[in-house]
Scaffold this motif. Structure first.
Motif, PDB file in Angstrom:
ATOM      1  N   SER A  73       0.835  -0.555  -0.091  1.00 31.47           N
ATOM      2  CA  SER A  73      -0.010   0.319   0.149  1.00 31.47           C
ATOM      3  C   SER A  73       0.696   1.688   0.243  1.00 31.47           C
ATOM      4  N   PRO A  74       0.509   1.906  -1.236  1.00 34.19           N
ATOM      5  CA  PRO A  74       1.960   3.469  -0.914  1.00 34.19           C
ATOM      6  C   PRO A  74       1.334   4.078   0.367  1.00 34.19           C
ATOM      7  N   MET A  75       0.312   4.369   0.800  1.00 36.26           N
ATOM      8  CA  MET A  75      -0.018   5.062   1.825  1.00 36.26           C
ATOM      9  C   MET A  75       0.577   4.668   3.627  1.00 36.26           C
ATOM     10  N   HIS A  76       0.364   3.170   3.518  1.00 35.15           N
ATOM     11  CA  HIS A  76       1.050   2.629   4.541  1.00 35.15           C
ATOM     12  C   HIS A  76       1.462   1.197   4.389  1.00 35.15           C
ATOM     13  N   GLY A  77       2.552   1.126   3.275  1.00 33.88           N
ATOM     14  CA  GLY A  77       3.502   0.320   3.148  1.00 33.88           C
ATOM     15  C   GLY A  77       3.007  -1.274   3.399  1.00 33.88           C
ATOM     16  N   THR A  78       3.700  -2.158   3.415  1.00 31.17           N
ATOM     17  CA  THR A  78       3.339  -3.603   3.147  1.00 31.17           C
ATOM     18  C   THR A  78       2.432  -3.706   4.587  1.00 31.17           C
ATOM     19  N   ARG A  79       1.581  -4.657   3.974  1.00 28.70           N
ATOM     20  CA  ARG A  79       0.209  -5.227   5.001  1.00 28.70           C
ATOM     21  C   ARG A  79      -0.089  -6.112   4.708  1.00 28.70           C
ATOM     22  N   GLY A  80      -1.111  -7.524   5.196  1.00 25.45           N
ATOM     23  CA  GLY A  80      -1.413  -8.731   4.750  1.00 25.45           C
ATOM     24  C   GLY A  80      -3.232  -7.887   4.548  1.00 25.45           C
ATOM     25  N   PHE A  81      -3.284  -9.055   3.406  1.00 24.01           N
ATOM     26  CA  PHE A  81      -4.351  -9.162   2.362  1.00 24.01           C
ATOM     27  C   PHE A  81      -5.300 -10.801   2.857  1.00 24.01           C
ATOM     28  N   LEU A  82      -5.868 -10.734   3.491  1.00 24.53           N
ATOM     29  CA  LEU A  82      -7.225 -12.426   3.905  1.00 24.53           C
ATOM     30  C   LEU A  82      -7.733 -12.431   2.413  1.00 24.53           C
ATOM     31  N   ASP A  83      -7.417 -13.460   1.764  1.00 24.35           N
ATOM     32  CA  ASP A  83      -8.390 -13.645   0.867  1.00 24.35           C
ATOM     33  C   ASP A  83      -9.091 -14.488   0.676  1.00 24.35           C
ATOM     34  N   ASP A  84      -9.408 -15.143   1.563  1.00 23.01           N
ATOM     35  CA  ASP A  84     -10.251 -16.484   1.733  1.00 23.01           C
ATOM     36  C   ASP A  84      -9.971 -16.379   3.273  1.00 23.01           C
ATOM     37  N   LEU A  85     -11.221 -17.331   3.385  1.00 27.62           N
ATOM     38  CA  LEU A  85     -11.290 -17.869   5.105  1.00 27.62           C
ATOM     39  C   LEU A  85     -12.301 -19.222   5.008  1.00 27.62           C
ATOM     40  N   PHE A  86     -12.622 -20.707   5.168  1.00 31.06           N
ATOM     41  CA  PHE A  86     -13.777 -21.231   5.236  1.00 31.06           C
ATOM     42  C   PHE A  86     -13.635 -21.874   6.058  1.00 31.06           C
ATOM     43  N   VAL A  87     -14.508 -22.336   6.513  1.00 32.32           N
ATOM     44  CA  VAL A  87     -14.242 -23.441   7.574  1.00 32.32           C
ATOM     45  C   VAL A  87     -15.816 -24.733   7.261  1.00 32.32           C
ATOM     46  N   ASP A  88     -15.054 -25.703   6.615  1.00 30.28           N
ATOM     47  CA  ASP A  88     -16.181 -26.781   7.012  1.00 30.28           C
ATOM     48  C   ASP A  88     -17.311 -26.543   7.775  1.00 30.28           C
ATOM     49  N   PRO A  89     -18.760 -26.784   7.573  1.00 29.88           N
ATOM     50  CA  PRO A  89     -19.312 -26.008   8.095  1.00 29.88           C
ATOM     51  C   PRO A  89     -20.146 -27.128   9.168  1.00 29.88           C
ATOM     52  N   ALA A  90     -19.355 -28.801   8.871  1.00 31.36           N
ATOM     53  CA  ALA A  90     -19.861 -29.350  10.722  1.00 31.36           C
ATOM     54  C   ALA A  90     -18.414 -29.318  11.727  1.00 31.36           C
ATOM     55  N   HIS A  91     -18.218 -27.878  11.230  1.00 31.34           N
ATOM     56  CA  HIS A  91     -16.495 -27.924  12.188  1.00 31.34           C
ATOM     57  C   HIS A  91     -16.931 -26.836  12.622  1.00 31.34           C
ATOM     58  N   ARG A  92     -17.526 -25.837  12.670  1.00 29.57           N
ATOM     59  CA  ARG A  92     -18.429 -24.405  13.030  1.00 29.57           C
ATOM     60  C   ARG A  92     -18.569 -24.498  14.090  1.00 29.57           C
ATOM     61  N   GLY A  93     -17.861 -23.164  14.537  1.00 27.56           N
ATOM     62  CA  GLY A  93     -18.418 -22.657  16.163  1.00 27.56           C
ATOM     63  C   GLY A  93     -16.961 -23.376  17.218  1.00 27.56           C
TER      64      GLY A  93
END
Length: 149
Positions: A73-93
């Protein structure tokens, strides 16, 4: 449930594919075998910034995934970006989201990233409730400009 988090390993390919397809189905995106091959190769290519964390059940079976990368990011430097997050429905919670985001926070701090950003669908209420425990919602909207007409 006790959840551990570690990077994706070559032997995780089949289960990672199932999780990634589940994620894509939620967003109504069809993934081809070539799409899966591309994403998997990026995760294991040291020349790429895409990384993958897997949340694992007690027996080591992956039950969730997080794809992330460095983002300049030109304004903030290098930061992280989370593209995808998924949990198997049977294991949610069961703590998988908290474990994945906790590990991502640790990695970001280790890398010197001042923040990690991500997007989610407005109607993804369950995920948003989890995200609200870890982050602050920003005021930014996302636009997408097609390049092929």
């Amino acid at each position: 449930m006790t959840v551990t988090v570690s990077p994706a390993r070559p032997e995780d390919r089949a289960r990672w594919s199932e999780l990634f397809v589940g994620y894509a189905e939620f967003y109504e995106v069809g993934l081809t075998p070539a799409d899966l091959d591309r994403a998997w190769s990026w995760i294991h290519d040291p020349a790429r910034t895409t990384c993958c964390l897997l949340a694992r059940a007690q027996d080591g079976t992956p039950v969730g995934l997080a794809h992330y990368r460095a983002e300049d990011s030109p304004m903030h430097g290098t930061r992280g970006f989370l593209d995808d997050l998924f949990v198997d429905p049977a294991h949610r919670g069961g703590g998988a989201v908290d474990a994945l985001l906790g590990e991502l926070r640790r990695i970001a701090a280790e890398q010197g990233w001042p923040s990690v950003r991500w997007r989610t669908a407005e109607n993804n209420y369950r995920a948003r409730a989890a995200y609200d425990r870890h982050a602050v919602r920003t005021a930014f909207l996302t636009y997408a400009m097609d390049t092929v007409r």
